[in-house]
Design a protein around this motif. Structure first.
Motif, PDB file in Angstrom:
ATOM      1  N   GLN A   5       0.847  -1.553   0.091  1.00 37.20           N
ATOM      2  CA  GLN A   5      -0.266  -0.237  -0.410  1.00 37.20           C
ATOM      3  C   GLN A   5       0.749   1.708  -0.086  1.00 37.20           C
ATOM      4  O   GLN A   5       0.156   2.119  -0.308  1.00 37.20           O
ATOM      5  CB  GLN A   5      -1.000  -0.075   1.648  1.00 37.20           C
ATOM      6  CG  GLN A   5      -1.913   0.968   1.276  1.00 37.20           C
ATOM      7  CD  GLN A   5      -3.205   0.647   2.091  1.00 37.20           C
ATOM      8  OE1 GLN A   5      -2.951   0.075   3.172  1.00 37.20           O
ATOM      9  NE2 GLN A   5      -3.817   2.324   2.816  1.00 37.20           N
ATOM     10  N   ASP A  48       2.679   1.752  -3.836  1.00 34.18           N
ATOM     11  CA  ASP A  48       1.488   2.169  -4.714  1.00 34.18           C
ATOM     12  C   ASP A  48       1.198   3.752  -4.131  1.00 34.18           C
ATOM     13  O   ASP A  48       1.352   3.946  -5.510  1.00 34.18           O
ATOM     14  CB  ASP A  48       0.477   1.168  -4.419  1.00 34.18           C
ATOM     15  CG  ASP A  48      -0.496   1.603  -5.830  1.00 34.18           C
ATOM     16  OD1 ASP A  48       0.100   1.205  -7.287  1.00 34.18           O
ATOM     17  OD2 ASP A  48      -1.811   2.089  -5.260  1.00 34.18           O
ATOM     18  N   ARG A  49       1.468   4.631  -3.032  1.00 34.08           N
ATOM     19  CA  ARG A  49       1.006   5.743  -2.972  1.00 34.08           C
ATOM     20  C   ARG A  49       2.074   6.597  -3.272  1.00 34.08           C
ATOM     21  O   ARG A  49       2.204   7.358  -3.789  1.00 34.08           O
ATOM     22  CB  ARG A  49       0.657   5.589  -1.135  1.00 34.08           C
ATOM     23  CG  ARG A  49       0.343   6.939  -1.015  1.00 34.08           C
ATOM     24  CD  ARG A  49      -0.048   7.201   0.735  1.00 34.08           C
ATOM     25  NE  ARG A  49      -0.359   6.424   1.345  1.00 34.08           N
ATOM     26  CZ  ARG A  49      -0.790   6.009   2.513  1.00 34.08           C
ATOM     27  NH1 ARG A  49      -0.050   6.432   3.044  1.00 34.08           N
ATOM     28  NH2 ARG A  49      -1.549   5.226   2.982  1.00 34.08           N
ATOM     29  N   TYR A  50       3.483   5.666  -2.183  1.00 33.33           N
ATOM     30  CA  TYR A  50       4.711   6.801  -3.135  1.00 33.33           C
ATOM     31  C   TYR A  50       4.443   6.834  -4.455  1.00 33.33           C
ATOM     32  O   TYR A  50       5.370   7.684  -4.929  1.00 33.33           O
ATOM     33  CB  TYR A  50       5.649   5.950  -2.741  1.00 33.33           C
ATOM     34  CG  TYR A  50       5.907   6.798  -0.905  1.00 33.33           C
ATOM     35  CD1 TYR A  50       5.628   7.527  -0.561  1.00 33.33           C
ATOM     36  CD2 TYR A  50       6.649   5.054   0.115  1.00 33.33           C
ATOM     37  CE1 TYR A  50       5.103   8.009   0.823  1.00 33.33           C
ATOM     38  CE2 TYR A  50       7.326   5.964   1.356  1.00 33.33           C
ATOM     39  CZ  TYR A  50       6.241   7.235   1.219  1.00 33.33           C
ATOM     40  OH  TYR A  50       6.399   7.697   3.179  1.00 33.33           O
ATOM     41  N   ASP A  74       3.110   6.625  -6.966  1.00 38.65           N
ATOM     42  CA  ASP A  74       1.807   7.378  -7.425  1.00 38.65           C
ATOM     43  C   ASP A  74       2.127   8.817  -6.929  1.00 38.65           C
ATOM     44  O   ASP A  74       2.447   9.547  -8.226  1.00 38.65           O
ATOM     45  CB  ASP A  74       0.398   7.241  -6.130  1.00 38.65           C
ATOM     46  CG  ASP A  74      -0.476   6.322  -7.102  1.00 38.65           C
ATOM     47  OD1 ASP A  74      -0.809   5.682  -8.407  1.00 38.65           O
ATOM     48  OD2 ASP A  74      -0.947   5.573  -6.551  1.00 38.65           O
ATOM     49  N   LYS A  75       3.188   9.540  -6.445  1.00 39.45           N
ATOM     50  CA  LYS A  75       2.909  10.672  -6.188  1.00 39.45           C
ATOM     51  C   LYS A  75       4.766  11.426  -7.140  1.00 39.45           C
ATOM     52  O   LYS A  75       4.655  12.057  -7.194  1.00 39.45           O
ATOM     53  CB  LYS A  75       4.116  10.888  -4.788  1.00 39.45           C
ATOM     54  CG  LYS A  75       2.354  10.587  -3.815  1.00 39.45           C
ATOM     55  CD  LYS A  75       2.701  11.187  -2.248  1.00 39.45           C
ATOM     56  CE  LYS A  75       1.363  11.935  -1.580  1.00 39.45           C
ATOM     57  NZ  LYS A  75       1.738  11.257  -0.456  1.00 39.45           N
TER      58      LYS A  75
END
Length: 342
Positions: free
Chosen positions: A297, A300-302, A304-305
Motif C-alpha cells: 500500500q 503504491d502511494r509513493y 503514484d506521487k
C-alpha cells in the motif's frame, strides 16, 4: 614520501564495501593490491575498474549468536590471518584501506601487527561488528556524517563523506526511466515485492531498467518498456545517471552515488538489518522515501506521487544531495597523504 605509493585495499563479499575504495583508487595514483573473498562479486568489479592485482583469502562471518558454522568460520579466519601476513610481507604496502566487511578483519589485524598505517571507513549509520573489531587498530577512522563521530574514538575520527565514483559521460535523454537495483548481489525478495508495480510504472510513461542480480535471471519480465540485466560492472553509474527515480536497497554506497547524482530515491531496506537504520536516517531528513518490504500500500502511494510529480522527484534529489558532505574523495586523499607523510 617519494616514489609510487603502494596501497592495499581490503573488502568484499558484497560491493558495498568495495565501491568507496574503487572511488579512491580512480583518483589517487598508486600501486594497488585488492584483497577480497574467494567467491564474492568483487574480483570482476575491481578488475573492470583497472586494478589487475587481486588476491583472495578465506573469509568467515563473525556472528553474535550460536551457530555451528561459527566453528568453521573461526578456522577460516585463522587461515585468512596467516594468508594476510604472507600477502603483506610480499606486497609491502605503505597503507591499508578498508570500508568494512569480514574479509578485511584478518587483513587489518595482520597489518596492525606489522605496524602498517590503517584507515577504516564507516559508511552505514549503524556500526557493524567487522568495523567494531577493526576500529581500535586503525590509525584513522573516516565517517560519512558528523553524527557518526560519537561511535568511535573522536581523537582519530575524521568526517570525509562517502567517496563515490563519478561519470563524465553525457547522454541525450529521450525517455523517463526508473532504475530498480538490489545492490551488487541483487535482491530476490525485493524483486518479487516490486514485480506487481512494474506494469504500473510503464503505464505511467516510464521505462524500467532492472538489475536483477547474478542468480535472479529467472525473475526477468517480458513486458515492452522493461529491460533487465543480471549484473553491471563498470557502467552502473551511467545507468543511475539516466534515472528519474531509483528504487533500491538501503546500502550506503549506492545511496551515496544516488545523492551525488541528485536522484529521487525509494529505498526498500533489507528486513531486520543495518539498512533499516540507513533508510530511517534518510527518511528523517526528507532525503528519500522509505518503504518496508511487503508494504504494498505504501509503495503504491509513493509511486503514484513520484511518477506524477516531477517537482517532487527534483526536490528529493536536491535534499539527498545537500545531506551528504561534498569533496569526499579529495578529503580522503588529503588524509592518506597526511598519514604517509607523518
Amino acid at each position: 614520501m617519494s616514489g609510487n605509493k603502494k596501497i592495499l585495499l581490503a573488502g568484499g563479499g558484497t560491493l558495498g564495501s568495495v565501491s568507496p575504495l574503487i572511488a579512491i583508487s580512480s583518483k589517487y595514483q598508486a600501486d594497488y593490491l585488492f584483497v577480497g573473498t574467494e567467491n564474492g562479486p568483487e574480483k570482476d568489479f575491481v578488475m573492470s575498474h583497472g586494478i589487475d592485482n587481486f588476491q583472495s583469502i578465506r573469509s568467515g562471518k563473525l556472528r553474535r549468536y550460536f551457530d555451528w558454522q561459527n566453528f568453521l568460520d573461526i578456522f577460516n579466519i585463522i587461515v585468512a590471518f596467516f594468508q594476510s601476513i604472507k600477502i603483506i610481507l610480499k606486497f609491502k604496502p605503505d597503507i591499508i584501506l578498508t570500508a568494512g566487511s569480514f574479509v578485511a578483519v584478518p587483513v587489518v589485524f595482520a597489518g596492525w601487527l606489522m605496524r602498517k598505517p590503517i584507515v577504516v571507513h564507516q559508511q552505514d549509520i549503524l556500526v557493524g561488528l567487522a568495523n567494531r573489531l577493526m576500529a581500535p587498530l586503525a590509525t584513522k577512522i573516516t565517517v560519512v556524517f558528523n553524527d557518526q563521530i560519537k561511535d568511535f574514538n573522536s581523537k582519530k575520527t575524521v568526517v570525509t563523506g562517502n567517496p563515490v565514483r563519478t561519470t563524465t559521460n553525457v547522454f541525450v535523454k529521450d525517455d523517463k526511466l526508473v532504475v530498480i537495483t538490489g545492490g551488487g548481489l541483487g535482491a530476490r525478495s525485493m524483486n518479487k515485492f516490486l514485480r506487481p508495480f512494474v506494469e504500473k510504472i510503464i503505464k505511467s510513461g516510464f521505462k524500467v531498467y532492472h538489475v536483477l542480480g547474478s542468480k535472479n535471471a529467472d525473475q526477468a519480465l517480458d513486458i515492452e518498456g522493461y529491460y533487465s540485466d543480471k549484473f553491471i560492472n563498470k557502467s552502473m553509474l551511467d545507468i543511475l545517471s539516466q534515472a528519474d527515480i531509483i528504487i533500491s536497497r538501503a546500502g550506503m554506497s549506492l545511496i551515496s552515488e544516488a545523492a551525488s547524482l541528485k536522484k529521487a530515491l525509494i529505498i526498500v531496506p533489507m528486513p531486520d538489518s543495518h539498512q533499516e537504520r540507513n533508510a530511517s536516517f534518510l527518511a528523517k531528513h526528507n532525503a528519500a522515501l522509505m518503504v518496508r518490504q511487503g508494504n504494498y500500500q505504501i509503495m503504491d502511494r509513493y509511486l503514484d506521487k513520484l511518477l506524477a510529480k516531477e517537482e517532487l522527484r527534483l526536490g528529493l534529489g536536491e535534499n539527498i544531495y545537500k545531506l551528504f558532505p561534498k569533496n569526499a574523495i579529495n578529503d580522503y586523499i588529503i588524509l592518506i597523504d597526511q598519514i604517509l607523510n607523518d
